[in-house]
Design an enzyme around this catalytic site. Structure first.
Site, PDB file in Angstrom:
ATOM      1  N   ASP A 264       0.871  -1.188   0.000  1.00 26.09           N
ATOM      2  CA  ASP A 264       0.000   0.000   0.000  1.00 26.09           C
ATOM      3  C   ASP A 264       0.903   1.233   0.000  1.00 26.09           C
ATOM      4  O   ASP A 264       2.032   1.165  -0.474  1.00 26.09           O
ATOM      5  CB  ASP A 264      -0.957  -0.028   1.195  1.00 26.09           C
ATOM      6  N   HIS A 287       2.285   1.971  -3.172  1.00 25.90           N
ATOM      7  CA  HIS A 287       1.369   2.903  -3.824  1.00 25.90           C
ATOM      8  C   HIS A 287       1.879   4.338  -3.771  1.00 25.90           C
ATOM      9  O   HIS A 287       1.114   5.275  -3.986  1.00 25.90           O
ATOM     10  CB  HIS A 287      -0.022   2.819  -3.191  1.00 25.90           C
TER      11      HIS A 287
END
Length: 433
Positions: A264, A287
């Site tokens: 993430d 991310h």
């Protein structure tokens, strides 16, 4: 002789503070001066941080630290025996003692822990020396609070030092397998954050490895005057919701010289955070470095004074991102992204005000206002056709967006509802819609 030594120490610390004040006055700033339409120096904030940190440092420096080892309270460190109660007992002793105290987790051992909450306030100036490995129980029943594994709550003047050998291992694979993001047939349930710091002032976290968290790796919530440095945070690219360092409702924090690769956001900055400095970060997989998401469930959100200065992102799903839901309110403002290298990154520069990670998101009139954002000295390659995307709110367009010496190859720029100014050479240039 000891008294003379202490006086010399105080003098040297005073000299160090004077030097830091002078240096702070030359720091390029991150606070926006609306009267002059420019960013102004944050040296006053820096000086307050120095004074707070110096006070704690002087108090601790004038005492020889006492060492409290978890081994003295029965911790086995064999990776099989539950050492939770031994850690709790050692913490109580270290926290209630006076003066400077080192709480030692010895090197070369693995300590199995259930969920554990280490609470303050403490009498001592406390350094937790995690030189061994902390290993999380994989039994769901071992977690009183399913959202947290190790939590430091209300502990001021705390240092956590991994000594370059310390590891916090969340053993997250069991949790990931039961995630609805991995298996759509599974219900969406909470999973523990590996390491949480809550409601604490003057916090230092350094020289620590955190890996395979059940969900978020390190969370810093409702804290102030925080320094995080030389941490290595790792989890597989497909591990769900394993944000590297999650910052929320925290003021005056610096994260520096760290390597983060997760499933993430490498770093996520959420509402209530102010005066955030991110320096010398390596990110990937993951991310990217994100502000948000903001405005979830029509909430008010405020983030300001964020500077990301020096980062290398490789193979990430996003580069530097601001993400907000429709329907929220508040502001994300006075933000600088500079000296950043992108290597094969999808969405290298992105503002997304239609962010949605739910099954249904409705069109709303209100939005978080994004304003005064500078992108400076950013270069690299895009792995998608979208090198620059400003997808801003129709009702609250992005204001004061500056692109200054940006060169990203391999993609286009799309700028919707955004007031964008180019300085220096910019590639690709915005096609406003």
């Amino acid at each position: 002789m000891a008294r003379c030594t202490n006086l010399v120490t105080v003098f040297l610390l005073w000299a160090l503070l004077m030097f830091s004040w002078c240096k702070a006055s030359r720091i390029s700033p991150n606070v926006y001066d609306h009267s002059y339409k420019r960013f102004k120096s944050d040296s006053l904030i820096k000086r307050r941080e120095d004074i707070t940190g110096l006070r704690s440092f002087v108090r601790a420096s004038l005492r020889t630290p006492t060492t409290v080892s978890v081994s003295d309270f029965g911790a086995k460190g064999d990776g099989k025996t539950d050492d939770t109660q031994a850690f709790v007992n050692a913490w109580k002793k270290a926290c209630s003692s006076n003066g400077a105290v080192n709480l030692l987790v010895p090197k070369g051992n693995t300590y199995l822990l259930k969920s554990i909450q280490l609470t303050g306030p403490c009498n001592s100036i406390l350094t937790v020396q995690i030189f061994g490995t902390l290993s999380a129980s994989q039994k769901r029943s071992d977690y009183k609070d399913i959202s947290k594994w190790i939590m430091f709550d209300g502990v001021n003047n705390l240092s956590v030092d991994g000594g370059d050998t310390g590891v916090v291992d969340g053993n997250g694979e069991t949790w990931w397998q039961n995630s609805c993001k991995r298996n759509k047939a599974k219900p969406c349930t909470k999973a523990p954050t590996a390491l949480t710091f809550y409601n604490s002032k003057s916090l230092i976290v350094k020289n620590l490895k955190v890996r395979n968290a059940q969900q978020i790796q390190i969370s810093i919530e409702k804290c102030s005057n925080v320094q995080v440095s030389n941490v290595v945070v790792t989890a597989p690219a497909d591990s769900p919701n394993t944000d590297g360092i999650h910052i929320t409702n925290t003021q005056n924090i610096r994260v520096s010289e760290s390597i983060i690769g997760t499933g993430d956001d490498c770093i996520s900055i959420e509402s209530g955070s102010q005066n955030v400095q991110i320096n010398d970060i390596t990110c990937g997989p993951g991310h990217g470095i994100s502000i948000g998401s903001l405005g979830d469930d029509n909430s008010k959100a405020f983030v300001s004074g964020v500077t990301v200065d020096g980062a290398k992102l490789s193979g990430t799903d996003n580069g530097v991102r601001i993400k907000t839901y429709q329907g929220g309110s508040g502001t994300a403002s006075n933000i600088i992204f500079q000296n950043i290298q992108m290597d094969n990154v999808k969405n290298p520069i992105i503002i997304d005000q239609d962010y949605c990670d739910k099954s249904k998101c409705t069109t709303e009139k209100s939005a978080v206002q994004v304003k005064n954002v500078v992108y400076r000295d950013i270069s690299g390659t895009s792995a998608s056709e979208n090198a620059i995307t400003f997808n801003c709110s129709k009702n609250y367009p992005c204001q004061g967006i500056v692109l200054d010496r940006v060169n990203i190859k391999g993609g286009k720029a799309t700028c919707t509802n955004a007031n964008v100014v180019d300085k220096g050479a910019v590639l690709p240039q915005c096609n406003s819609t």
